[in-house]
Design a protein around this motif. Structure first.
Motif, short mmCIF file in Angstrom:
data_model
loop_
_atom_site.label_atom_id
_atom_site.label_comp_id
_atom_site.label_asym_id
_atom_site.label_seq_id
_atom_site.Cartn_x
_atom_site.Cartn_y
_atom_site.Cartn_z
N GLY A 69 0.76 -1.33 -0.08
CA GLY A 69 -0.03 -0.13 0.00
C GLY A 69 0.80 1.16 0.11
O GLY A 69 0.01 2.44 0.15
N GLY A 70 2.11 1.26 0.09
CA GLY A 70 2.90 2.48 -0.24
C GLY A 70 3.32 2.92 1.18
O GLY A 70 3.56 4.05 1.41
N GLY A 71 2.92 2.22 2.00
CA GLY A 71 3.02 2.77 3.55
C GLY A 71 4.40 2.20 4.23
O GLY A 71 5.11 1.71 3.51
N THR A 75 6.25 -4.03 1.55
CA THR A 75 5.08 -5.05 1.15
C THR A 75 4.98 -6.01 2.22
O THR A 75 6.07 -6.68 2.78
CB THR A 75 5.83 -5.80 0.06
OG1 THR A 75 6.08 -4.88 -1.29
CG2 THR A 75 5.04 -6.97 -0.56
N ILE A 76 3.89 -6.77 2.44
CA ILE A 76 3.57 -7.77 3.41
C ILE A 76 3.16 -8.88 2.45
O ILE A 76 2.54 -9.01 1.62
CB ILE A 76 2.55 -7.61 4.22
CG1 ILE A 76 2.90 -6.12 5.07
CG2 ILE A 76 2.19 -8.62 5.28
CD1 ILE A 76 1.58 -5.63 6.11
N ILE A 77 3.71 -10.05 2.89
CA ILE A 77 3.34 -11.37 1.87
C ILE A 77 3.23 -12.48 2.98
O ILE A 77 3.73 -12.53 4.11
CB ILE A 77 4.56 -11.89 1.10
CG1 ILE A 77 4.80 -10.93 -0.08
CG2 ILE A 77 4.31 -13.20 0.67
CD1 ILE A 77 6.16 -11.08 -0.80
N ALA A 78 2.12 -13.17 2.74
CA ALA A 78 1.73 -14.56 3.48
C ALA A 78 1.08 -15.52 2.58
O ALA A 78 0.68 -15.40 1.72
CB ALA A 78 0.46 -14.01 4.36
N ARG A 87 2.78 -19.05 6.62
CA ARG A 87 4.04 -18.31 6.92
C ARG A 87 4.03 -16.87 6.26
O ARG A 87 3.11 -16.60 5.35
CB ARG A 87 5.13 -19.22 6.25
CG ARG A 87 5.18 -19.18 4.82
CD ARG A 87 6.25 -20.33 4.42
NE ARG A 87 6.34 -20.48 2.80
CZ ARG A 87 5.43 -21.02 1.98
NH1 ARG A 87 4.56 -21.81 2.68
NH2 ARG A 87 5.83 -21.08 1.00
N GLY A 88 4.84 -16.02 6.72
CA GLY A 88 4.66 -14.67 5.95
C GLY A 88 5.96 -13.57 6.59
O GLY A 88 6.52 -14.21 7.43
N PHE A 89 5.86 -12.80 5.92
CA PHE A 89 7.03 -11.56 6.22
C PHE A 89 6.65 -10.32 5.72
O PHE A 89 5.81 -10.02 5.08
CB PHE A 89 8.43 -12.01 5.80
CG PHE A 89 8.82 -11.81 4.18
CD1 PHE A 89 9.24 -10.83 3.73
CD2 PHE A 89 8.16 -12.84 3.40
CE1 PHE A 89 9.40 -10.66 2.30
CE2 PHE A 89 8.59 -12.78 1.91
CZ PHE A 89 8.95 -11.56 1.39
N MET A 90 7.37 -9.44 6.11
CA MET A 90 7.10 -7.92 5.70
C MET A 90 8.33 -7.30 5.53
O MET A 90 9.34 -7.62 6.27
CB MET A 90 6.28 -7.27 6.66
CG MET A 90 6.68 -7.03 8.11
SD MET A 90 5.35 -6.52 9.32
CE MET A 90 4.68 -5.23 8.49
N ASN A 91 8.40 -6.27 4.60
CA ASN A 91 9.64 -5.62 4.35
C ASN A 91 10.47 -4.83 5.39
O ASN A 91 11.67 -4.87 5.72
CB ASN A 91 9.60 -4.73 2.97
CG ASN A 91 9.47 -5.24 1.65
OD1 ASN A 91 9.04 -4.86 0.97
ND2 ASN A 91 9.86 -6.64 1.62
#
Length: 288
Positions: A69-71, A75-78, A87-91
């Motif tokens: 979302g540009g915040g 990027t968030i990936i799940a 599983r997941g991660f975020m930048n």
């Protein structure tokens, strides 16, 4: 035990899935060490992907949720398998924002709204099914609802919540996804909307009463029937073999450059805390 509970109501015109994912989100927090607001954002994304994955009928299917979302969160990936293990991660897990004026965590501000929610469903075919919609709030639940209505053409309602303790640990995490089948009576739809509007705060229900009570409140007076439940967990699919294949894919020249440096290399998984070490002889074997 974390789990997803499935239910139907109103003569099968309504189907519902509820996720209780406190330990799953806690595992993600232990791995990525996010800020309080980032914990809520990542936790909601994990719950959303798990709910979608659990709906797949293919045994080897998977769902990937990508939110950008540009915040400040980036990027968030799940990623979820067909059972709901996720599983997941975020930048930028350390990114944080002050709480909103109403005292709630500013997940929408951290995620942003200048971007897309992309859902990729791998059903074991040659190409995955990929759909995207513009983010509407960055709060994730509203964005997933918008995706299901606009991309999948399925009238839906989603609620997601993560309650974070002052020390950063997870007190409660989960949510629900309700979908309306074709030709559902107007009175059924109206009753469902009223139930969702008047229900208690989602994280309070999960923390104090449990997932079953969430079904009782959302499907109140709609003759709900629980179909079953499935245990879920934070589960990464990485392996030494998959990392080896990734190293082979970088090409012979790059591998030979690593070998000439004469040092072992360490490769960490972005989804979990597993670390794979390759010695020079092991790198040489990858060239064979």
């Amino acid at each position: 035990m974390d789990r997803i509970i499935r239910a139907i109501a109103a003569d099968n015109f309504i189907k519902m899935s509820v996720i209780d994912a406190k330990d799953t989100v806690q595992r993600a927090v232990d791995i990525h060490h996010p800020s309080v607001t980032a914990s809520a954002a990542l936790g909601r994304a994990l719950c959303a992907a798990s709910l979608l994955g659990n709906m797949l009928k293919e045994d080897d299917g998977s769902v990937t949720l990508r939110i950008n979302g540009g915040g400040p969160a980036g990027t968030i990936i799940a990623v979820s398998d067909c059972r709901g293990n996720v599983r997941g991660f975020m930048n930028n897990p350390q990114a944080d924002l002050p709480s909103r004026e109403d005292g709630k965590l500013d997940v929408g501000g951290l995620v942003g709204t200048d971007g897309l929610l992309t859902v990729s469903r791998d059903l074991g075919l040659k190409e995955p099914y990929v759909g995207s919609t513009e983010l509407v709030s960055g709060e994730i639940a509203e964005d997933l609802t918008s995706f299901l209505v606009n991309s999948d053409q399925v009238p839906s309602a989603c609620g997601l919540g993560v309650l974070v303790n002052p020390d950063g640990s997870i007190k409660a995490a989960g949510g629900f996804l309700v979908q309306q089948m074709p030709f559902a009576p107007e009175e059924t739809i109206s009753k469902l909307e009223d139930n969702i509007f008047f229900m208690d705060q989602l994280t309070t229900i999960l923390d104090e009463d449990g997932a079953e009570d969430l079904i009782k409140q959302v499907l109140k007076d709609l003759n709900a029937e629980i179909l079953g439940e499935e245990a879920i967990e934070y589960r990464c699919s990485c392996s030494r073999e998959s990392v080896s294949n990734a190293l082979r894919s970088i090409g012979k020249d790059e591998l030979e450059h690593m070998i000439r440096e004469g040092k072992e290399i360490s490769v960490g998984c972005q989804f979990c805390d597993e670390n794979y070490v390759f010695t020079v002889p092991e790198l040489e074997e990858l060239l064979l």
